[in-house]
Motif scaffolding. Structure first.
Motif, PDB file in Angstrom:
ATOM      1  N   THR A 262      61.311  -5.019 -29.149  1.00 37.86           N
ATOM      2  CA  THR A 262      60.635  -4.011 -28.541  1.00 37.86           C
ATOM      3  C   THR A 262      59.090  -4.148 -28.701  1.00 37.86           C
ATOM      4  O   THR A 262      58.688  -4.904 -29.022  1.00 37.86           O
ATOM      5  N   PRO A 263      58.398  -3.113 -27.796  1.00 37.84           N
ATOM      6  CA  PRO A 263      57.113  -3.161 -27.442  1.00 37.84           C
ATOM      7  C   PRO A 263      56.301  -3.045 -29.157  1.00 37.84           C
ATOM      8  O   PRO A 263      57.253  -2.703 -29.998  1.00 37.84           O
TER       9      PRO A 263
ATOM     10  N   LYS B  83      59.634   7.910 -29.225  1.00 43.56           N
ATOM     11  CA  LYS B  83      59.470   6.570 -28.655  1.00 43.56           C
ATOM     12  C   LYS B  83      60.613   5.544 -28.875  1.00 43.56           C
ATOM     13  O   LYS B  83      60.987   4.813 -28.189  1.00 43.56           O
TER      14      LYS B  83
ATOM     15  N   GLU C 168      63.498   6.028 -26.641  1.00 44.40           N
ATOM     16  CA  GLU C 168      63.136   5.479 -25.341  1.00 44.40           C
ATOM     17  C   GLU C 168      63.134   3.917 -25.531  1.00 44.40           C
ATOM     18  O   GLU C 168      63.240   3.302 -24.369  1.00 44.40           O
ATOM     19  N   TYR C 169      62.737   3.165 -26.556  1.00 43.98           N
ATOM     20  CA  TYR C 169      62.676   1.769 -26.528  1.00 43.98           C
ATOM     21  C   TYR C 169      64.440   1.359 -26.693  1.00 43.98           C
ATOM     22  O   TYR C 169      64.421   0.239 -26.579  1.00 43.98           O
TER      23      TYR C 169
ATOM     24  N   ASN D 172      70.065  -4.003 -25.589  1.00 41.60           N
ATOM     25  CA  ASN D 172      69.400  -3.186 -24.592  1.00 41.60           C
ATOM     26  C   ASN D 172      70.481  -1.908 -24.080  1.00 41.60           C
ATOM     27  O   ASN D 172      70.838  -1.779 -22.998  1.00 41.60           O
TER      28      ASN D 172
END
Length: 132
Positions: free
Chosen positions: A3-4, A50, A53-54, A75
């Protein structure tokens, strides 16, 4: 976890869920993070939004709880329907994907000219251990 970069709060919420033996409500997460400066449910909900969302966390609608994705590198947002078997006795959650079911559902939606944005299946019952 692919993930980010997570914020401190997101990382703390993710860590609590990852170490949990089962699904947790936002308020249970809040209780576990009070020693880390969490004081309001909004802090938890922002982090959860978040993480959802990820694609590294899932919300179980029927029990209003959250679990870490069992396949974060795949994903889940891109491989269609996410399904969960939820034991009503012990709370165990098994995440799985069935591409055949996914294709049949998507074919139905296309035939009805309906654009599905999210498909989650929750199956409630009793796991093998609890049934024994």
């Amino acid at each position: 976890m692919n993930t980010p970069q997570l914020t401190k709060n997101q990382a703390l919420v993710y860590d609590v869920l990852e170490k949990s033996e089962g699904p947790l409500s936002a308020y249970t997460i809040l209780d576990k993070l009070r020693d880390h400066g969490f004081r309001a449910p909004l802090q938890v909900y922002r982090a959860l939004d978040k993480l959802l969302e990820y694609g590294v966390v899932h919300r179980l609608e029927s029990i209003n709880s959250f679990v870490v994705c069992a396949h974060p590198d795949e994903n889940c947002h891109n491989h269609g329907t996410v399904a969960f078997a939820i034991c009503e006795s012990c709370g165990q959650v098994i995440e799985f994907h069935d591409h055949e079911v996914d294709h049949r559902l998507m074919d139905r939606m296309r035939a009805k000219r309906f654009k599905a944005e999210k498909t989650t299946i929750e199956i409630r019952g009793v796991c093998e251990s609890c049934a024994a």
